[in-house]
Enzyme design. Structure first.
Site, PDB file in Angstrom:
ATOM      1  N   GLU A   1       0.867  -1.175   0.000  1.00 44.19           N
ATOM      2  CA  GLU A   1       0.000   0.000   0.000  1.00 44.19           C
ATOM      3  C   GLU A   1       0.903   1.223   0.000  1.00 44.19           C
ATOM      4  OE1 GLU A   1      -3.658   2.085   2.537  1.00 44.19           O
ATOM      5  OE2 GLU A   1      -2.558   0.372   3.399  1.00 44.19           O
TER       6      GLU A   1
ATOM      7  N   GLU B   1      -9.257   9.832   5.302  1.00 53.79           N
ATOM      8  CA  GLU B   1      -9.395   8.824   6.345  1.00 53.79           C
ATOM      9  C   GLU B   1      -9.660   9.523   7.678  1.00 53.79           C
ATOM     10  OE1 GLU B   1      -6.625   5.021   5.251  1.00 53.79           O
ATOM     11  OE2 GLU B   1      -5.581   6.770   6.031  1.00 53.79           O
TER      12      GLU B   1
END
Length: 258
Positions: A147, A240
């Site tokens: 990621e 986020e």
């Protein structure tokens, strides 16, 4: 000859007007209603709005709604409003996902040009980030291996890291990296499923970003051992949030894989 002039003048006007009509049709062809479901998605040309409220069960209370605003050519605008209270960890990653050009091997990618102009309003202190999120895999469409996050803002949050300083803060594996017109620190950690590489601005918040995300991938393949045989399987951009209340508004966003 006079009757012919009457016949052809309206036709010429229609021909001249056609580009504008095409543009209006493009702008009007997306769903701009508000979506609040945990896994809601809305497709708009090569993009997809993905609510992705994956951590909502960890919150004491809260919600998040997102909507597309407009699409003109390859440039999209959207917004998301969230409020989360209680519980540990990230509650969601509402984002715009690119569905064109993914599952391409890193060695075959020449550039990933992007523009992201955004603003955020909040009523109190928040814990959140605003970031690109890329995933690579050993195979096209396969299980995530790496990621790669490129943070444009850090609001009292922090990246995953294998190492932390005596002050409890994560320590970077590299600093003062000059990439895509800005200076970054790189952090390396693991989320329990895959390796996580996070580029954070050395200082401040970047609300208007224009650059080539491939420069970040090239750095990782050249200096951190990620193989160019890996495939780029996901390319997203969003926020986020962990706690607080805010509205993120993206006025212009584009992304392409070449």
């Amino acid at each position: 000859m006079f009757p012919k002039l009457l016949l052809f003048a309206p036709l010429a006007s229609l021909v001249l007007a056609s580009p504008a009509l095409t543009d209006l049709e493009t702008r009007a062809s997306i769903d701009t209603s508000s979506h609040c479901g945990q896994w809601d998605t809305v497709t708009a040309s090569q993009y997809e709005l993905f609510l992705n409220l994956w951590g909502k069960a960890n919150a004491t209370s809260g919600s998040q709604c997102s909507s597309l605003v407009s699409l003109s050519g390859s440039t999209i605008s959207w917004k998301t409003t969230w409020t989360w209270t209680g519980g540990a960890g990230i509650k969601s990653y509402s984002n715009i996902q690119l569905n064109k050009g993914i599952n391409t091997q890193l060695s075959a990618i020449s550039s990933i040009p992007t523009v992201w102009q955004w603003s955020q309003s909040s009523s109190s202190s928040i814990v959140a980030d605003v970031a690109y999120d890329l995933f690579t895999s050993k195979t096209a469409g396969g299980k995530n291996t790496n990621e790669i996050m490129i943070w444009l803002a850090n609001f009292n949050a922090g990246p995953l890291s294998y190492t932390y300083g005596s002050n409890g803060k994560p320590t970077p594996v590299a600093s003062n990296l000059s990439l895509a017109g800005h200076t970054w620190s790189l952090y390396h950690g693991n989320n329990g499923a895959n390796e996580v590489w996070s580029f954070l601005p050395s200082s401040g918040t970047i609300t208007s970003f224009s650059g080539d995300l491939n420069t970040f991938l090239n750095y990782l393949t050249q200096h951190e051992g990620i193989s160019t045989s890996q495939y780029l399987v996901t390319a997203q951009a969003g926020t986020e949030p962990t706690s607080g209340s805010a509205t993120l508004t993206t006025s212009a966003y584009s992304l392409a894989i070449n």
